[in-house]
Design an enzyme around this catalytic site. Structure first.
Site, mmCIF file in Angstrom:
data_model
loop_
_atom_site.group_PDB
_atom_site.id
_atom_site.type_symbol
_atom_site.label_atom_id
_atom_site.label_comp_id
_atom_site.label_asym_id
_atom_site.label_seq_id
_atom_site.Cartn_x
_atom_site.Cartn_y
_atom_site.Cartn_z
ATOM 1 N N ARG A 51 0.820 -1.218 0.000
ATOM 2 C CA ARG A 51 0.000 0.000 0.000
ATOM 3 C C ARG A 51 0.846 1.257 0.000
ATOM 4 O O ARG A 51 0.378 2.334 -0.382
ATOM 5 C CB ARG A 51 -0.979 0.020 1.190
ATOM 6 C CG ARG A 51 -1.895 1.246 1.140
ATOM 7 C CD ARG A 51 -2.921 1.282 2.240
ATOM 8 N NE ARG A 51 -2.395 1.016 3.555
ATOM 9 C CZ ARG A 51 -1.689 1.871 4.281
ATOM 10 N NH1 ARG A 51 -1.410 3.070 3.824
ATOM 11 N NH2 ARG A 51 -1.236 1.523 5.474
ATOM 12 N N TYR A 105 -12.648 15.906 -18.153
ATOM 13 C CA TYR A 105 -13.150 14.538 -18.010
ATOM 14 C C TYR A 105 -14.199 14.539 -16.883
ATOM 15 O O TYR A 105 -13.969 15.134 -15.812
ATOM 16 C CB TYR A 105 -11.977 13.594 -17.683
ATOM 17 C CG TYR A 105 -12.432 12.272 -17.152
ATOM 18 C CD1 TYR A 105 -13.200 11.421 -17.948
ATOM 19 C CD2 TYR A 105 -12.132 11.863 -15.860
ATOM 20 C CE1 TYR A 105 -13.654 10.211 -17.460
ATOM 21 C CE2 TYR A 105 -12.580 10.662 -15.368
ATOM 22 C CZ TYR A 105 -13.342 9.840 -16.177
ATOM 23 O OH TYR A 105 -13.798 8.640 -15.679
ATOM 24 N N ASP A 177 -3.612 17.073 -16.688
ATOM 25 C CA ASP A 177 -3.919 15.683 -17.025
ATOM 26 C C ASP A 177 -3.542 15.509 -18.497
ATOM 27 O O ASP A 177 -4.173 16.091 -19.378
ATOM 28 C CB ASP A 177 -5.419 15.447 -16.801
ATOM 29 C CG ASP A 177 -5.866 14.036 -17.181
ATOM 30 O OD1 ASP A 177 -5.148 13.378 -17.957
ATOM 31 O OD2 ASP A 177 -6.938 13.616 -16.719
ATOM 32 N N LYS A 202 -5.329 4.165 -20.074
ATOM 33 C CA LYS A 202 -5.510 4.493 -21.493
ATOM 34 C C LYS A 202 -4.217 4.198 -22.266
ATOM 35 O O LYS A 202 -3.824 3.057 -22.351
ATOM 36 C CB LYS A 202 -5.970 5.942 -21.644
ATOM 37 C CG LYS A 202 -7.024 6.383 -20.626
ATOM 38 C CD LYS A 202 -8.324 5.599 -20.730
ATOM 39 C CE LYS A 202 -9.324 6.126 -19.700
ATOM 40 N NZ LYS A 202 -10.468 5.270 -19.514
HETATM 41 N N1 PLP Z 1 -8.429 11.541 -17.173
HETATM 42 C C1 PLP Z 1 -8.977 11.371 -18.389
HETATM 43 C C2 PLP Z 1 -8.689 12.376 -19.460
HETATM 44 C C3 PLP Z 1 -9.811 10.283 -18.631
HETATM 45 O O1 PLP Z 1 -10.361 10.123 -19.848
HETATM 46 C C4 PLP Z 1 -10.067 9.349 -17.582
HETATM 47 C C5 PLP Z 1 -10.945 8.201 -17.778
HETATM 48 O O2 PLP Z 1 -11.607 8.035 -18.783
HETATM 49 C C6 PLP Z 1 -9.490 9.594 -16.324
HETATM 50 C C7 PLP Z 1 -8.663 10.677 -16.164
HETATM 51 C C8 PLP Z 1 -9.736 8.664 -15.177
HETATM 52 O O3 PLP Z 1 -8.958 7.535 -15.335
HETATM 53 P P1 PLP Z 1 -9.246 6.134 -14.616
HETATM 54 O O4 PLP Z 1 -10.478 5.572 -15.246
HETATM 55 O O5 PLP Z 1 -8.001 5.346 -14.883
HETATM 56 O O6 PLP Z 1 -9.442 6.415 -13.175
#
Ligand code: PLP
Length: 384
Positions: A51, A105, A177, A202
């Site tokens: 963890r 997102y 991000d 992704k």
């Molecule tokens: N950031 C973006 C741009 C995303 O498209 C996503 C999920 O689709 C996330 C963050 C969140 O990622 P996770 O599903 O791995 O938690």
């Protein structure tokens, strides 16, 4: 760690690997143990425990990601959302304020509105291409500017250089991000961002079989995010770390192919009589095409488009495609297609979607690594 600065393709394979290699293994073994023998004299910080994200599987990945992004330190997490939440909770306390790009997102948007707001963390959504609005919303308690490298699903590219300059001038931490871009196409720390996060689910993993996330930046910032992650329990499972490590090695090959195919598909669609609009940063018609050329090494595998006709044309097309899998995720080796109004952005009201510029019939396309001519042939048949 690789001593000399080498190209990203080489860093993907060699950077961060354990030295010496564990028992000489070319691929780090998966450490499943949750119990580790206590060595006499060892301190609290020497305790190994999954963890705490300190097993070799975590460390190798963190170091590799830091080398890819050009950051001092890196950390892998259990998901993109755990990376984002650990990061934000390490930077924002009750009474602090953040400037947040609108059209984020949905999960991140929900984190601000539903989870951080009740904790007393204030924020304003701003147009990341409108510096005047940033200045208007700036408060004495503003601490963070949060943005995405490329927005979902409209593929907008924020004024990243403006954001970084504004953050520096006002003593804010600039957090980005960069999931849609991946480190192959963009390394936002080079533009001046302080912290970069990814959904490793992704492009980083790329094989649609792992949920993971990452945080890279200055060591003290990553360490502060790690303290939150440790307490909220967002460590990546070692088995998942192994898969992410395996997937990451082919990132440049995958993303290179996805960049080329997405460009060809965007050009095909933009000339098709049944297609009304196409959004892809690699098209000269994209409003921030010049900025994308300047900032990015590739335009990415994501594109979105609208068909002539009503919103029902979109599900009809999606249904008729044979290669593209209908799915709301993205960044995998297989081509994925979705209608955001019904999936990723279904949580917004009709008015909210209209305000965000997301047409009801908009289709988002995540280009896989299949042959571009087959993907175009599939689209051609379905459009006909
Ligand atoms: N950031 C973006 C741009 C995303 O498209 C996503 C999920 O689709 C996330 C963050 C969140 O990622 P996770 O599903 O791995 O938690």
């Amino acid at each position: 760690m690789v001593a000399k600065p080498v190209k990203l393709e080489t860093r993907l394979i060699h950077a961060g690997e354990a030295e010496p290699r564990i028992l000489g293994a070319g691929v780090p073994p998966i450490f499943r143990s949750t119990v580790w023998e206590h060595v006499p004299g060892a301190g609290y910080h020497d305790i190994l425990y999954p963890r705490l994200s300190n097993l070799p599987n975590h460390v190798v990945l963190g170091d590799k990601l830091a080398a890819l992004e050009g950051g001092e330190s890196g950390l892998v997490t259990s998901s993109g959302m755990s990376a984002i939440s650990a990061c934000l909770l390490s930077l924002l306390d009750a009474g602090d304020h953040a400037l947040v790009q609108d059209c984020l997102y949905g999960g991140t948007q929900g984190l601000f509105t539903r989870d951080l707001a009740p904790l007393g963390i204030e924020f304003d959504f701003v147009d990341a291409n409108d510096p005047v609005s940033w200045q208007e919303r700036l408060r004495p308690n503003t601490r963070v500017f949060y943005a995405e490298a490329i927005t979902n699903p409209l593929l907008e590219i924020a004024d990243h250089e403006g954001i970084v300059a504004f953050a520096k001038k006002n003593g804010l931490q600039a957090v980005i991000d960069s999931t849609f871009a991946s480190p192959v196409n963009a390394r936002p720390l080079e533009w001046g961002y302080d912290l970069v996060v990814h959904s490793g689910t992704k492009y980083l993993n790329g094989h649609s079989d792992v949920v993971a996330g990452s945080i890279v930046g200055r060591s003290e910032s990553v360490e502060a995010a790690k303290r939150k992650l440790d307490h909220f329990g967002g460590a990546l499972d070692p088995q998942a770390a192994y898969l992410l490590h395996r997937g990451l090695k082919t990132l440049a090959l995958r993303v290179g192919q996805q960049n080329r195919s997405a460009q060809a598909i965007a050009e095909f669609l933009s000339e098709h009589p049944r297609v009304e609009t196409v959004r892809y940063p690699g098209l000269s018609s994209h409003p921030q095409h010049e900025r994308a050329r300047h900032l990015f090494d590739g335009f990415g595998g994501m594109l979105s488009f609208e068909l002539m006709g009503d919103r029902d044309s979109a599900p009809r097309l999606i249904d008729r495609l044979e290669l593209a899998l209908p799915s709301a995720s993205l960044g995998g080796v297989e081509t994925l297609i979705t209608q955001p109004a019904n999936t990723s952005h279904a949580g917004l009201s009709l008015e909210e979607r209209a305000r965000a510029g997301i047409a009801e019939g908009l289709i988002r396309f995540s280009t896989g690594i299949e042959a571009a001519e087959d993907l175009i042939g599939d689209l051609e048949r379905a459009l006909a």
